[in-house]
Design an enzyme around this catalytic site. Structure first.
Site, PDB file in Angstrom:
ATOM      1  N   GLU A 162       0.806  -1.231   0.000  1.00  0.00           N
ATOM      2  CA  GLU A 162       0.000   0.000   0.000  1.00  0.00           C
ATOM      3  C   GLU A 162       0.831   1.269   0.000  1.00  0.00           C
ATOM      4  O   GLU A 162       0.486   2.251  -0.668  1.00  0.00           O
ATOM      5  CB  GLU A 162      -0.958   0.015   1.199  1.00  0.00           C
ATOM      6  CG  GLU A 162      -2.157  -0.900   1.044  1.00  0.00           C
ATOM      7  CD  GLU A 162      -1.860  -2.354   1.363  1.00  0.00           C
ATOM      8  OE1 GLU A 162      -0.733  -2.633   1.824  1.00  0.00           O
ATOM      9  OE2 GLU A 162      -2.737  -3.207   1.172  1.00  0.00           O
ATOM     10  N   HIS A 204     -11.283  -4.415   8.896  1.00  0.00           N
ATOM     11  CA  HIS A 204     -11.963  -4.132   7.625  1.00  0.00           C
ATOM     12  C   HIS A 204     -13.178  -3.239   7.839  1.00  0.00           C
ATOM     13  O   HIS A 204     -14.166  -3.346   7.129  1.00  0.00           O
ATOM     14  CB  HIS A 204     -12.407  -5.428   6.942  1.00  0.00           C
ATOM     15  CG  HIS A 204     -11.281  -6.338   6.565  1.00  0.00           C
ATOM     16  ND1 HIS A 204     -10.597  -7.098   7.485  1.00  0.00           N
ATOM     17  CD2 HIS A 204     -10.697  -6.596   5.369  1.00  0.00           C
ATOM     18  CE1 HIS A 204      -9.656  -7.801   6.871  1.00  0.00           C
ATOM     19  NE2 HIS A 204      -9.690  -7.518   5.585  1.00  0.00           N
TER      20      HIS A 204
END
Lengths: 327, 342
Positions: free
Chosen positions: A60, A129
């Site tokens: 990322e 999440h």
């Protein structure tokens, strides 16, 4: 006008922007052949090819970093993070480099990049999440933060974000992808970054919300209307730059403010709105500004009852509305 | 491609087929200029004229000079925070660099950046970067953009040995290798191995001290070069730059070099290294090595050397004067360029 799901409106926006401007590229984990973890980038790889739709390694920090380098050097990248929770390794790149590029180069290099991230809790998505991250980035000068809540807005705001000369964090509450539907014109249009919109007119109190919380608030407003409480609901749409004018105008009208956000309450984005109202609309207030936000725990827990305790339901919102109206 | 992976080679290119020696005289002049620049910047720091941090390049000149001599005017480059010489080699006026160190309005970044954060848009300098390793993904993405736009321009990414132990090294280098398979990443990673990440030596930070070979793990061709010898660096650079331009594939080089000064101007005692080591490396001063070579080849004589040194002194004195006399940035500068609208 066709009625589309939120996710489909977003996909259409990607297709249209990529067809309109060759400088637009999409990169991220599984955005290509798979079409994205939530299916947002479906069909782009087949249509525009692998030079423009880049399946990146799981990294990322560098997904953000290479996108910044591309943006500084003439491209218009859209970098997707599979979940907002995964963006943290890229915090340095976004804060230290993307947000600062224009400032440190005297406007010589801009950074027209869009960082997209699905945020917020859904059922069972749990600790890693589910997070809301808007406050972390809205804090950073040089960044724009957008949180569209309708299919019409998500298409129009993505187009504005792609065309914006500066970095934009584009946050999509994952519950909306397949639950929220609405009319979306076929043609090209934009929704400007900045202006909020009044979704429901009312006179007794003002609610300020965005993303999924807006939909919960609209439902709750419907419920309390039966008890004779008239709620005005403002969809912030863009968190930065923030539309102070619409907020202050609404408070001047209703004299009561309820701010709703799913992120942890402490130093959340709603604190800034509360501060603005306190500083600039103190004389309008008939009641203390009220915040309804996620509890201060390090993550949304998995277990059903714990999760429900965390979530800001219509019932909790209706209760808060009644309390504020009665003050 | 697999057969080419991981094979680091030390090259010594002292062939007559190398660059014309006469064309290296201007680079000798620039190296003398930047050495003088660094010396005077340090003096200005001691006098309290320069605040914050000041990282000098003295001793490493042949690395940046050798590579910047080998690229075209429309190529681009990124570097870390030890960046004064990189800008001056590329043609940024010394007075605009010095004014930046002084935090003045006439500096390259209008005083917003200082020593570590130079920029020069027209000359393709995409910045000196203050977070170690953070610029490596940026350079990698910029290289992709160059190829995406259908140009044959290339990108140089200078980085230090310390940056190679961070994730921001391994992630983008891996991406570059993947993109390079399609000819989409025309970048040269130039590791300036000056032996120390601030005060921690390479061998105390990594077991794999052959730093070039780390690129091999990611499938990027690589080699080492003697970073003190301008002519060797330049010859390697010309070969590598031509190859990267032709293939669109990344390449890496580790230049073995040494900083003759402290990590920063505040690093006075340098307890992490001994004086004998510094003295040994002074015998391999890149400016003296190049001077000897040019002398031997008959393209530089004593009178010219003296004139070049005198010219450097004058230019740097003028840069100091310019920086001192330049105005401070006005308060209006503070909120400018936060975003395109204002």
């Amino acid at each position: 006008m066709p009625e589309l799901r939120y996710v489909d409106a977003l996909t259409k926006a990607h297709h249209e922007e990529m067809a309109r401007d060759e400088r637009v590229v999409v990169l991220g984990e599984d955005v290509g052949r798979k079409g994205g973890v939530f299916g947002v980038t479906m069909g782009l790889y087949e249509k525009f090819g692998e030079e423009r739709v880049i399946d990146s390694p799981l990294a990322e920090s560098s997904i953000a970093g290479v996108a910044i380098g591309m943006a500084a050097n003439g491209l218009l990248p859209i970098a997707e993070f599979q979940f907002a929770d995964f963006i943290h390794p890229a915090f340095n790149q976004i804060v230290s480099e993307a947000a600062r590029m224009r400032y440190r180069s005297n406007g010589g290099y801009g950074c027209p990049v869009v960082f997209r991230a699905p945020y917020g809790g859904s059922h069972g998505t749990a600790l890693y999440h589910s997070q809301s991250i808007e406050a972390l980035y809205a804090h950073v000068p040089g960044m724009k933060v957008v949180t569209p809540s309708t299919p019409y807005d998500v298409k129009g705001l993505l187009k504005s974000a792609v065309r914006d000369p500066d970095p934009v964090l584009f946050l999509e509450h994952k519950r909306m992808y397949r639950l929220v539907r609405g009319e979306v014109p076929e043609e090209d249009y934009t929704v400007p970054i900045g202006p909020a919109v009044v979704r429901r007119e009312g006179t007794d109190l003002s609610v300020f919300a965005f993303g999924w919380m807006l939909h919960e608030a609209l439902q709750a407003a419907e419920v309390v209307a039966r008890d004779g409480i008239s709620v005005e609901v403002v969809d912030l749409r863009t968190l930065k730059p923030l539309d102070k004018e619409t907020i202050l105008k609404s408070v001047a009208k209703t004299n009561r403010a309820l701010i709703i956000y799913e992120d942890n309450r402490f130093v959340g984005f709603g604190a800034e709105i509360a501060a603005i109202i306190a500083e600039e609309a103190f004389d309008s207030l008939d009641a203390p500004v009220m915040r309804l936000a996620g509890p201060d725990v390090p993550g949304i827990p998995f277990s059903k009852p714990l999760e429900e305790w965390f979530f800001i339901s219509q019932e909790k919102i209706a209760q808060a509305m009644r309390r504020l109206a009665a003050y | 491609m697999a057969s080419k992976r991981g094979g680091a080679k030390v090259r010594a290119e002292r062939t007559p087929a190398g660059p014309d020696l006469a064309s290296s005289v201007p680079w000798y002049r620039l190296m003398v200029l930047t050495r003088r620049f660094e010396d005077e910047a340090e003096r200005a720091f001691r006098r309290g004229k320069i605040g914050g941090y000041l990282h000098l390049y003295s001793g490493q000149e042949a690395v940046a000079a050798g590579f910047l001599a080998a690229i075209r005017a429309d190529d681009i480059f990124f570097t870390a925070y030890r960046d004064h010489a990189h800008a001056i080699f590329r043609g940024t006026p010394p007075q605009a660099v010095m004014a930046e160190l002084f935090g003045k309005q006439t500096g390259v970044a209008k005083g917003k950046g200082g020593s570590m954060h130079l920029f020069d848009v027209p000359r393709g300098l995409y910045g000196g970067y203050g977070i170690v390793g953070a610029h490596i993904p940026l350079a990698t993405g910029a290289a992709y953009a160059l190829r995406y736009q259908g140009t044959d321009r290339i990108c140089l990414c200078f980085l230090g040995d310390g940056a190679m132990n961070s994730g921001s090294f391994h992630e983008p280098v891996n991406m570059a290798a993947v993109w390079g398979q399609d000819g989409m990443c025309p970048i040269v990673y130039i590791v300036e191995n000056n032996k120390y990440a601030m005060g921690t030596s390479v061998d105390r930070s990594t077991v794999v001290t052959h730093l070039a070979s780390k690129f091999g793990l990611h499938g990027i061709e690589n080699e080492q070069v003697d970073g003190q010898d301008f002519l060797t660096v330049r010859r390697a650079a010309e070969r590598i730059v031509a190859r990267v331009r032709a293939t669109g594939r990344p390449y890496a080089i580790e230049a073995i070099t040494y900083r003759l000064v402290g990590h920063g101007a505040a690093d006075l005692f340098q307890p992490y290294r001994n004086k004998g080591e510094v003295e040994e490396w002074k015998q391999r001063d890149p400016i003296q090595i190049l001077e000897r070579e040019l002398h031997r080849a008959g393209v530089l004589d004593d009178a010219q050397v003296a004139a070049i040194h005198k010219e450097a002194e004058e230019k740097v004195a003028a840069a100091i004067k310019y920086a001192e006399e330049s105005p401070e940035p006005p308060p209006e500068e503070l909120p400018r360029d936060v975003s395109a609208q204002g």
